[in-house]
Scaffold this motif. Structure first.
Motif, PDB file in Angstrom:
ATOM      1  N   VAL A   8      -5.825  -2.875 -19.863  1.00 14.77           N
ATOM      2  CA  VAL A   8      -4.387  -3.003 -19.666  1.00 14.77           C
ATOM      3  C   VAL A   8      -4.158  -3.767 -18.361  1.00 14.77           C
ATOM      4  O   VAL A   8      -4.625  -3.351 -17.302  1.00 14.77           O
ATOM      5  CB  VAL A   8      -3.695  -1.623 -19.602  1.00 14.77           C
ATOM      6  N   SER A   9      -3.456  -4.889 -18.446  1.00 13.84           N
ATOM      7  CA  SER A   9      -3.099  -5.680 -17.266  1.00 13.84           C
ATOM      8  C   SER A   9      -1.706  -5.271 -16.811  1.00 13.84           C
ATOM      9  O   SER A   9      -0.761  -5.288 -17.595  1.00 13.84           O
ATOM     10  CB  SER A   9      -3.116  -7.171 -17.595  1.00 13.84           C
ATOM     11  N   ILE A  10      -1.606  -4.921 -15.544  1.00 11.89           N
ATOM     12  CA  ILE A  10      -0.328  -4.519 -14.955  1.00 11.89           C
ATOM     13  C   ILE A  10       0.113  -5.648 -14.030  1.00 11.89           C
ATOM     14  O   ILE A  10      -0.552  -5.937 -13.033  1.00 11.89           O
ATOM     15  CB  ILE A  10      -0.453  -3.195 -14.188  1.00 11.89           C
ATOM     16  N   ILE A  11       1.201  -6.294 -14.380  1.00 17.01           N
ATOM     17  CA  ILE A  11       1.705  -7.441 -13.622  1.00 17.01           C
ATOM     18  C   ILE A  11       2.735  -6.940 -12.610  1.00 17.01           C
ATOM     19  O   ILE A  11       3.710  -6.276 -12.984  1.00 17.01           O
ATOM     20  CB  ILE A  11       2.369  -8.482 -14.553  1.00 17.01           C
ATOM     21  N   MET A  12       2.511  -7.263 -11.330  1.00 14.26           N
ATOM     22  CA  MET A  12       3.434  -6.836 -10.283  1.00 14.26           C
ATOM     23  C   MET A  12       3.798  -8.021  -9.394  1.00 14.26           C
ATOM     24  O   MET A  12       3.038  -8.395  -8.506  1.00 14.26           O
ATOM     25  CB  MET A  12       2.825  -5.714  -9.432  1.00 14.26           C
ATOM     26  N   PRO A  13       4.966  -8.630  -9.642  1.00 12.93           N
ATOM     27  CA  PRO A  13       5.417  -9.694  -8.748  1.00 12.93           C
ATOM     28  C   PRO A  13       5.940  -9.084  -7.443  1.00 12.93           C
ATOM     29  O   PRO A  13       6.459  -7.966  -7.434  1.00 12.93           O
ATOM     30  CB  PRO A  13       6.552 -10.360  -9.526  1.00 12.93           C
ATOM     31  N   SER A  14       5.778  -9.815  -6.350  1.00 12.43           N
ATOM     32  CA  SER A  14       6.270  -9.323  -5.067  1.00 12.43           C
ATOM     33  C   SER A  14       6.983 -10.442  -4.322  1.00 12.43           C
ATOM     34  O   SER A  14       6.466 -11.553  -4.189  1.00 12.43           O
ATOM     35  CB  SER A  14       5.112  -8.793  -4.218  1.00 12.43           C
ATOM     36  N   TYR A  15       8.176 -10.101  -3.838  1.00 14.24           N
ATOM     37  CA  TYR A  15       8.983 -11.068  -3.097  1.00 14.24           C
ATOM     38  C   TYR A  15       9.766 -10.332  -2.014  1.00 14.24           C
ATOM     39  O   TYR A  15      10.535  -9.403  -2.317  1.00 14.24           O
ATOM     40  CB  TYR A  15       9.942 -11.796  -4.041  1.00 14.24           C
ATOM     41  N   LYS A  16       9.527 -10.721  -0.771  1.00 11.94           N
ATOM     42  CA  LYS A  16      10.245 -10.163   0.380  1.00 11.94           C
ATOM     43  C   LYS A  16      10.225  -8.629   0.387  1.00 11.94           C
ATOM     44  O   LYS A  16      11.234  -7.982   0.652  1.00 11.94           O
ATOM     45  CB  LYS A  16      11.678 -10.692   0.431  1.00 11.94           C
ATOM     46  N   ARG A  17       9.064  -8.061   0.122  1.00 12.71           N
ATOM     47  CA  ARG A  17       8.929  -6.600   0.110  1.00 12.71           C
ATOM     48  C   ARG A  17       7.886  -6.218   1.149  1.00 12.71           C
ATOM     49  O   ARG A  17       6.838  -6.830   1.244  1.00 12.71           O
ATOM     50  CB  ARG A  17       8.483  -6.132  -1.276  1.00 12.71           C
ATOM     51  N   ARG A  18       8.177  -5.195   1.932  1.00 10.73           N
ATOM     52  CA  ARG A  18       7.252  -4.711   2.951  1.00 10.73           C
ATOM     53  C   ARG A  18       5.965  -4.188   2.317  1.00 10.73           C
ATOM     54  O   ARG A  18       5.985  -3.579   1.249  1.00 10.73           O
ATOM     55  CB  ARG A  18       7.894  -3.602   3.783  1.00 10.73           C
ATOM     56  N   ALA A  19       4.866  -4.428   3.002  1.00 10.32           N
ATOM     57  CA  ALA A  19       3.543  -4.075   2.483  1.00 10.32           C
ATOM     58  C   ALA A  19       3.409  -2.583   2.204  1.00 10.32           C
ATOM     59  O   ALA A  19       2.712  -2.190   1.270  1.00 10.32           O
ATOM     60  CB  ALA A  19       2.458  -4.522   3.450  1.00 10.32           C
ATOM     61  N   GLU A  20       4.085  -1.735   2.966  1.00 11.28           N
ATOM     62  CA  GLU A  20       3.944  -0.287   2.711  1.00 11.28           C
ATOM     63  C   GLU A  20       4.513   0.099   1.342  1.00 11.28           C
ATOM     64  O   GLU A  20       3.971   0.967   0.662  1.00 11.28           O
ATOM     65  CB  GLU A  20       4.552   0.572   3.825  1.00 11.28           C
ATOM     66  N   LEU A  21       5.587  -0.555   0.913  1.00 13.45           N
ATOM     67  CA  LEU A  21       6.122  -0.274  -0.426  1.00 13.45           C
ATOM     68  C   LEU A  21       5.211  -0.832  -1.513  1.00 13.45           C
ATOM     69  O   LEU A  21       4.948  -0.172  -2.521  1.00 13.45           O
ATOM     70  CB  LEU A  21       7.532  -0.858  -0.585  1.00 13.45           C
ATOM     71  N   VAL A  22       4.722  -2.059  -1.307  1.00 12.32           N
ATOM     72  CA  VAL A  22       3.799  -2.648  -2.268  1.00 12.32           C
ATOM     73  C   VAL A  22       2.531  -1.800  -2.351  1.00 12.32           C
ATOM     74  O   VAL A  22       2.021  -1.520  -3.437  1.00 12.32           O
ATOM     75  CB  VAL A  22       3.462  -4.109  -1.894  1.00 12.32           C
ATOM     76  N   GLY A  23       2.056  -1.355  -1.204  1.00 13.85           N
ATOM     77  CA  GLY A  23       0.868  -0.501  -1.169  1.00 13.85           C
ATOM     78  C   GLY A  23       1.076   0.801  -1.919  1.00 13.85           C
ATOM     79  O   GLY A  23       0.182   1.258  -2.643  1.00 13.85           O
ATOM     80  N   ARG A  24       2.244   1.394  -1.778  1.00 20.83           N
ATOM     81  CA  ARG A  24       2.563   2.635  -2.510  1.00 20.83           C
ATOM     82  C   ARG A  24       2.538   2.383  -4.006  1.00 20.83           C
ATOM     83  O   ARG A  24       1.983   3.169  -4.774  1.00 20.83           O
ATOM     84  CB  ARG A  24       3.931   3.165  -2.070  1.00 20.83           C
ATOM     85  N   ALA A  25       3.118   1.255  -4.424  1.00 21.84           N
ATOM     86  CA  ALA A  25       3.121   0.920  -5.851  1.00 21.84           C
ATOM     87  C   ALA A  25       1.694   0.734  -6.364  1.00 21.84           C
ATOM     88  O   ALA A  25       1.322   1.265  -7.422  1.00 21.84           O
ATOM     89  CB  ALA A  25       3.946  -0.355  -6.081  1.00 21.84           C
ATOM     90  N   LYS A  51       6.932 -16.176   5.430  1.00 21.51           N
ATOM     91  CA  LYS A  51       5.530 -16.143   5.848  1.00 21.51           C
ATOM     92  C   LYS A  51       5.078 -14.732   6.224  1.00 21.51           C
ATOM     93  O   LYS A  51       3.968 -14.327   5.895  1.00 21.51           O
ATOM     94  CB  LYS A  51       5.350 -17.101   7.034  1.00 21.51           C
ATOM     95  N   GLU A  52       5.922 -13.970   6.902  1.00 19.02           N
ATOM     96  CA  GLU A  52       5.520 -12.627   7.326  1.00 19.02           C
ATOM     97  C   GLU A  52       5.222 -11.724   6.126  1.00 19.02           C
ATOM     98  O   GLU A  52       4.290 -10.931   6.166  1.00 19.02           O
ATOM     99  CB  GLU A  52       6.583 -11.982   8.208  1.00 19.02           C
ATOM    100  N   PHE A  53       5.972 -11.862   5.039  1.00 24.04           N
ATOM    101  CA  PHE A  53       5.731 -11.043   3.846  1.00 24.04           C
ATOM    102  C   PHE A  53       4.396 -11.436   3.202  1.00 24.04           C
ATOM    103  O   PHE A  53       3.628 -10.585   2.775  1.00 24.04           O
ATOM    104  CB  PHE A  53       6.872 -11.175   2.846  1.00 24.04           C
ATOM    105  N   ARG A  54       4.140 -12.749   3.134  1.00 24.06           N
ATOM    106  CA  ARG A  54       2.875 -13.237   2.570  1.00 24.06           C
ATOM    107  C   ARG A  54       1.698 -12.713   3.395  1.00 24.06           C
ATOM    108  O   ARG A  54       0.713 -12.239   2.851  1.00 24.06           O
ATOM    109  CB  ARG A  54       2.865 -14.753   2.526  1.00 24.06           C
ATOM    110  N   GLU A  55       1.803 -12.795   4.708  1.00 17.77           N
ATOM    111  CA  GLU A  55       0.712 -12.320   5.570  1.00 17.77           C
ATOM    112  C   GLU A  55       0.498 -10.819   5.414  1.00 17.77           C
ATOM    113  O   GLU A  55      -0.647 -10.354   5.397  1.00 17.77           O
ATOM    114  CB  GLU A  55       1.001 -12.696   7.025  1.00 17.77           C
ATOM    115  N   GLU A  56       1.569 -10.050   5.289  1.00 17.82           N
ATOM    116  CA  GLU A  56       1.446  -8.607   5.067  1.00 17.82           C
ATOM    117  C   GLU A  56       0.726  -8.321   3.754  1.00 17.82           C
ATOM    118  O   GLU A  56      -0.139  -7.445   3.688  1.00 17.82           O
ATOM    119  CB  GLU A  56       2.827  -7.935   5.039  1.00 17.82           C
TER     120      GLU A  56
END
Length: 148
Positions: A8-25, A51-56
């Motif tokens: 099962v492939s889980i697709i998760m796009p990310s845009y302007k989201r803090r790394a802690e929320l992405v990490g939780r997901a 750039k800061e979101f990409r680096e995170e």
């Protein structure tokens, strides 16, 4: 298709989201009872002002170090649908599901949904959901009965 070990492939796009929320997901995906998953994280922060979101995200991916996590970096901002399509293009699973970068899956979500789809010979399905505010308070439940 009734493959008991289908990927099962889980697709998760990310845009302007803090790394802690992405990490939780992502952690909610690593906690799945169904183990044959691939997580396709699509970084849609292509513009220089993001750039800061990409680096995170890059730091987060480096710390997670799990072969089930595939990181894609869009060269231009594609928006939600375009980022999901980019993830689908890279996915190798027999099934595709989507998770927003600020949401979470319950631990048995993939296992139960896959079993339901296979038992009922479905190509597509969706689930009920609970919506919580930033304080963790349940604000809405959207239950879906059988739709015909």
């Amino acid at each position: 298709m009734n493959n008991l070990n289908a990927k099962v492939s889980i697709i998760m796009p990310s845009y302007k989201r803090r790394a802690e929320l992405v990490g939780r997901a992502i952690q909610s995906l690593f906690a799945q009872t169904y183990r044959n998953i691939e997580i396709v994280l699509v970084d849609d922060n292509a513009k220089i002002e993001h750039k800061e979101f990409r680096e995170e995200l890059q730091r987060l991916v480096a710390t997670l170090s799990d072969e089930r996590l595939v990181y894609i970096q869009n060269q231009e901002n594609l928006g939600g649908a375009g980022a999901r399509n980019a993830g689908i293009d890279k996915a190798t699973g027999e099934y595709i599901t989507f998770l927003d970068d600020d949401d979470e899956y319950l631990p048995e979500k993939v296992e139960k949904q896959l079993a339901y789809m296979q038992k009922n010979e479905l190509d597509v399905c969706f689930t009920s959901l609970c919506i919580y505010n930033e304080d963790g308070k349940l604000t809405d439940v959207r239950e879906h009965e059988i739709i015909s």
